[in-house]
Scaffold this motif. Structure first.
Motif, short mmCIF file in Angstrom:
data_model
loop_
_atom_site.label_atom_id
_atom_site.label_comp_id
_atom_site.label_asym_id
_atom_site.label_seq_id
_atom_site.Cartn_x
_atom_site.Cartn_y
_atom_site.Cartn_z
N ALA A 1 0.85 -1.19 0.00
CA ALA A 1 0.00 0.00 0.00
C ALA A 1 0.88 1.23 0.00
O ALA A 1 1.84 1.32 0.77
N ARG A 2 0.58 2.15 -0.89
CA ARG A 2 1.24 3.45 -0.90
C ARG A 2 0.21 4.49 -0.54
O ARG A 2 -0.90 4.50 -1.06
N VAL A 3 0.59 5.37 0.40
CA VAL A 3 -0.29 6.45 0.83
C VAL A 3 0.44 7.76 0.54
O VAL A 3 1.56 7.96 1.02
N LEU A 4 -0.16 8.60 -0.29
CA LEU A 4 0.45 9.85 -0.72
C LEU A 4 1.88 9.60 -1.23
O LEU A 4 2.80 10.35 -0.94
N GLY A 5 2.03 8.51 -1.95
CA GLY A 5 3.30 8.20 -2.59
C GLY A 5 4.29 7.44 -1.71
O GLY A 5 5.34 7.03 -2.19
N HIS A 6 3.96 7.21 -0.43
CA HIS A 6 4.90 6.53 0.47
C HIS A 6 4.40 5.14 0.83
O HIS A 6 3.21 4.96 1.10
N ASP A 7 5.35 4.20 0.89
CA ASP A 7 5.00 2.84 1.25
C ASP A 7 4.69 2.75 2.75
O ASP A 7 5.50 3.22 3.57
N VAL A 8 3.55 2.17 3.11
CA VAL A 8 3.14 2.19 4.52
C VAL A 8 4.04 1.35 5.43
O VAL A 8 4.16 1.63 6.61
N VAL A 9 4.70 0.33 4.87
CA VAL A 9 5.56 -0.51 5.70
C VAL A 9 6.98 0.06 5.76
O VAL A 9 7.60 0.10 6.81
N ARG A 10 7.49 0.53 4.62
CA ARG A 10 8.88 0.99 4.58
C ARG A 10 9.06 2.45 5.01
O ARG A 10 10.12 2.83 5.47
N GLU A 11 8.01 3.29 4.82
CA GLU A 11 8.15 4.71 5.16
C GLU A 11 7.00 5.18 6.04
O GLU A 11 6.29 6.13 5.68
N PRO A 12 6.80 4.52 7.19
CA PRO A 12 5.63 4.87 7.99
C PRO A 12 5.65 6.32 8.51
O PRO A 12 4.60 6.96 8.57
N GLU A 13 6.84 6.86 8.84
CA GLU A 13 6.89 8.23 9.37
C GLU A 13 6.40 9.23 8.32
O GLU A 13 5.68 10.16 8.65
N ALA A 14 6.84 9.01 7.07
CA ALA A 14 6.45 9.93 6.00
C ALA A 14 4.93 9.90 5.82
O ALA A 14 4.29 10.92 5.56
N VAL A 15 4.34 8.71 5.96
CA VAL A 15 2.88 8.60 5.84
C VAL A 15 2.23 9.32 7.01
O VAL A 15 1.34 10.16 6.83
N ARG A 16 2.70 9.03 8.22
CA ARG A 16 2.08 9.59 9.43
C ARG A 16 2.09 11.11 9.44
O ARG A 16 1.19 11.74 9.98
N ALA A 17 3.14 11.70 8.85
CA ALA A 17 3.25 13.16 8.87
C ALA A 17 2.13 13.83 8.09
O ALA A 17 1.86 15.01 8.28
N ARG A 18 1.49 13.08 7.20
CA ARG A 18 0.52 13.74 6.31
C ARG A 18 -0.90 13.24 6.43
O ARG A 18 -1.78 13.63 5.67
N ILE A 19 -1.14 12.36 7.41
CA ILE A 19 -2.49 11.81 7.53
C ILE A 19 -3.07 12.08 8.91
O ILE A 19 -2.35 12.44 9.84
N SER A 20 -4.36 11.87 9.02
CA SER A 20 -5.01 11.89 10.32
C SER A 20 -6.07 10.81 10.31
O SER A 20 -6.64 10.50 9.27
N LEU A 21 -6.30 10.21 11.47
CA LEU A 21 -7.27 9.11 11.55
C LEU A 21 -8.25 9.37 12.67
O LEU A 21 -7.84 9.65 13.80
N THR A 22 -9.54 9.30 12.36
CA THR A 22 -10.54 9.33 13.41
C THR A 22 -11.09 7.93 13.52
O THR A 22 -11.69 7.41 12.58
N GLY A 23 -10.86 7.31 14.66
CA GLY A 23 -11.21 5.90 14.81
C GLY A 23 -12.69 5.68 15.00
O GLY A 23 -13.47 6.62 15.17
N GLN A 24 -13.05 4.40 14.94
CA GLN A 24 -14.46 4.03 15.11
C GLN A 24 -14.89 4.30 16.55
O GLN A 24 -16.05 4.55 16.82
N PHE A 25 -13.96 4.23 17.47
CA PHE A 25 -14.28 4.47 18.87
C PHE A 25 -13.48 5.67 19.35
O PHE A 25 -12.28 5.74 19.14
N ALA A 26 -14.16 6.62 19.99
CA ALA A 26 -13.51 7.86 20.38
C ALA A 26 -12.38 7.60 21.36
O ALA A 26 -12.50 6.74 22.24
N CYS A 27 -11.26 8.28 21.20
CA CYS A 27 -10.20 8.12 22.19
C CYS A 27 -9.82 9.50 22.72
O CYS A 27 -9.14 10.28 22.08
N LEU A 28 -10.34 9.81 23.88
CA LEU A 28 -10.14 11.11 24.50
C LEU A 28 -9.82 10.85 25.96
O LEU A 28 -10.15 9.80 26.49
#
Ligand SMILES: Nc1ncnc2c1ncn2[C@@H]1O[C@H](COP(=O)(O)OP(=O)(O)OP(=O)(O)O)[C@@H](O)[C@H]1O
Ligand SMILES: [Mg+2]
Length: 323
Positions: free
Chosen positions: A65-92
Motif C-alpha cells: 500500500a502506498r499512501v500519498l506516494g509513500h510505502d506504509v511498511v517501509r516509510e511509515p513516518e512519511a505517511v504519518r506526517a501527512r495523515i489523520s485518523l478518526t477511529g471508530q471508537f472515540a479516544c479522548l
C-alpha cells in the motif's frame, strides 16, 4: 483511470489474518487525490483493518500500500506526517475537558501556548461544542464525544483524512454537521477516505465508492455507476383506466418475468428490477394490447438496494462454489 501519481491511496493485494480469521483477502484500492472516497461494507467486512493498515497502525501479511506516494511498511513516518485518523471508537482523556483535550493535542503537533489555545477555540466553535467545553468528557453523550473526536483529528489540516464511521451514533442534526465538515475539508483539498454503513452518507459525500465484503472489493465506481450496474430500481406505471389493473399486471408479469405489484393508487403498478430497455418494451406492450398508459417513470435504485443486491450476489456465488 488516474495516473498512479494522482492516487492518494494505492493498495494491491492487501491480506491480513487474525488467527483463523482472514480479515483481508487480497484487497485492491485506488483512491484519487482530492476526493471523498466511500468505503462501504457490512460488519466484519474488513473496513477498519484496511484503514489501520493504511494509517500504519497495523502491518499487512501480504500486499503493498502506498499512501500519498509513500510505502506504509517501509516509510511509515512519511505517511504519518501527512495523515489523520478518526477511529471508530472515540479516544479522548475522560477526566479532561474538551478544551484541555484539544490544547494538549495541539501542543503535541507543535503548536505552542497561544497558538494551541487559538486552534482549540476554533475547533470548539466549528463543532458547536462551546457550551459544554469546560465539562469533563466523561459527562458527555456519545454523539458529543464523536464530534470532539472528529475535531481532535483536525488539529492539523491533513492531506489525507481517514474517517472510520464518522456519524455512527449521531443524531440527525449532528450528522449533517459532520457531513458539512467533511465536505468543507474536501473542498479545501483534503482527500477523505470514509468508512460507513450508511448508504445515504456515501451517496451524499463520496464521489467514488468501494463496496467490500469478506475482505475483498466486490464493486467499485461512482454512486451512479454502482446503481446502473446492479440495474435494480422500479418501473412505475399509471394506467389510463384504473379498471385494467389486473389485466395489466398479468400481461407485465408474463412479458417480463419479474414481480409486478399493484401500488396503493387504483390502476397504478410497479415492477421491481427491469432494465431501461425492458421498461420501454413493457410500456409499448401495454399500449399495443389495448391497455393505455397515462404515465410511467423508471426510478433508479437507492444505494441500499444496490448494496443488498451486491452482497446477495456474493452469497449466491459462494453457495455455488460450495455445491
Ligand atoms: N485485533 C483483532 N484480532 C482478531 N480479529 C480481528 C481483529 N481485528 C479485526 N478482527 C476480525 O477481522 C475481521 C474484519 O474486522 P474489521 O474490524 O476490519 O471489520 P469492519 O468492516 O470494520 O466491521 P465493522 O463494520 O463492524 O466496524 C472481523 O472478522 C474481525 O472480527
Ligand atoms: Mg470497523
Amino acid at each position: 483511470m488516474e495516473a498512479i501519481s494522482d492516487l492518494a491511496v494505492h493498495a494491491t493485494g492487501l491480506t491480513k489474518r487474525f488467527g483463523s480469521t482472514l480479515a483481508l483477502d487480497g484487497l485492491d484500492l485506488a483512491v484519487p487525490a482530492g476526493t471523498v472516497y466511500g468505503f462501504l461494507g457490512p460488519n466484519g467486512a474488513g473496513k477498519t483493518t484496511t484503514l489501520r493498515i493504511l494509517a500504519t497502525l497495523l502491518r499487512p501479511d501480504a500486499g503493498t500500500a502506498r499512501v500519498l506516494g509513500h510505502d506504509v511498511v517501509r516509510e511509515p513516518e512519511a505517511v504519518r506526517a501527512r495523515i489523520s485518523l478518526t477511529g471508530q471508537f472515540a479516544c479522548l482523556d475522560e477526566d479532561l475537558t474538551a478544551r484541555e483535550n484539544l490544547r494538549i493535542l495541539a501542543r503535541l503537533v507543535g503548536n505552542r501556548g497561544r497558538a494551541a489555545h487559538a486552534r482549540a477555540q476554533e475547533l470548539l466553535d466549528a463543532f458547536n461544542l462551546a457550551d459544554v467545553t469546560d465539562r469533563p468528557v466523561k459527562t458527555w453523550s456519545g454523539g458529543m464525544r464523536r464530534r470532539l473526536d472528529l475535531a481532535a483529528s483536525l488539529i492539523t489540516t491533513p492531506d489525507l483524512l481517514f474517517l472510520d464511521e464518522p456519524s455512527t451514533g449521531l443524531d440527525p442534526a449532528s450528522r449533517l454537521q459532520v457531513w458539512d465538515t467533511v465536505q468543507a475539508l474536501a473542498d479545501a483539498g483534503t482527500t477523505v477516505l470514509l468508512t460507513t454503513q450508511y448508504l445515504d452518507e456515501a451517496d451524499r459525500l463520496a464521489s467514488r465508492i468501494a463496496v467490500i465484503d469478506h475482505g475483498r472489493v466486490i464493486a467499485e465506481g461512482t454512486p451512479g455507476e454502482l446503481k446502473a450496474e446492479t440495474g435494480a430500481g422500479h418501473l412505475h406505471i399509471q394506467l389510463a383506466s384504473p379498471g385494467q389493473g389486473e389485466q395489466a399486471q398479468a400481461a407485465l408479469a408474463h412479458l417480463l418475468d419479474l414481480p409486478v405489484h399493484p401500488d396503493t393508487e387504483p390502476g397504478s403498478l410497479s415492477v421491481a428490477g427491469p432494465a431501461a430497455d425492458q421498461a420501454a418494451l413493457a410500456v409499448a406492450h401495454l399500449e399495443c394490447n389495448g391497455i393505455p398508459v397515462a404515465a410511467f417513470a423508471l426510478a433508479r435504485p437507492s444505494l441500499d438496494e444496490v448494496f443488498l443486491a451486491l452482497t446477495a450476489r456474493i452469497q449466491d456465488s459462494s453457495k455455488e462454489h460450495a455445491a
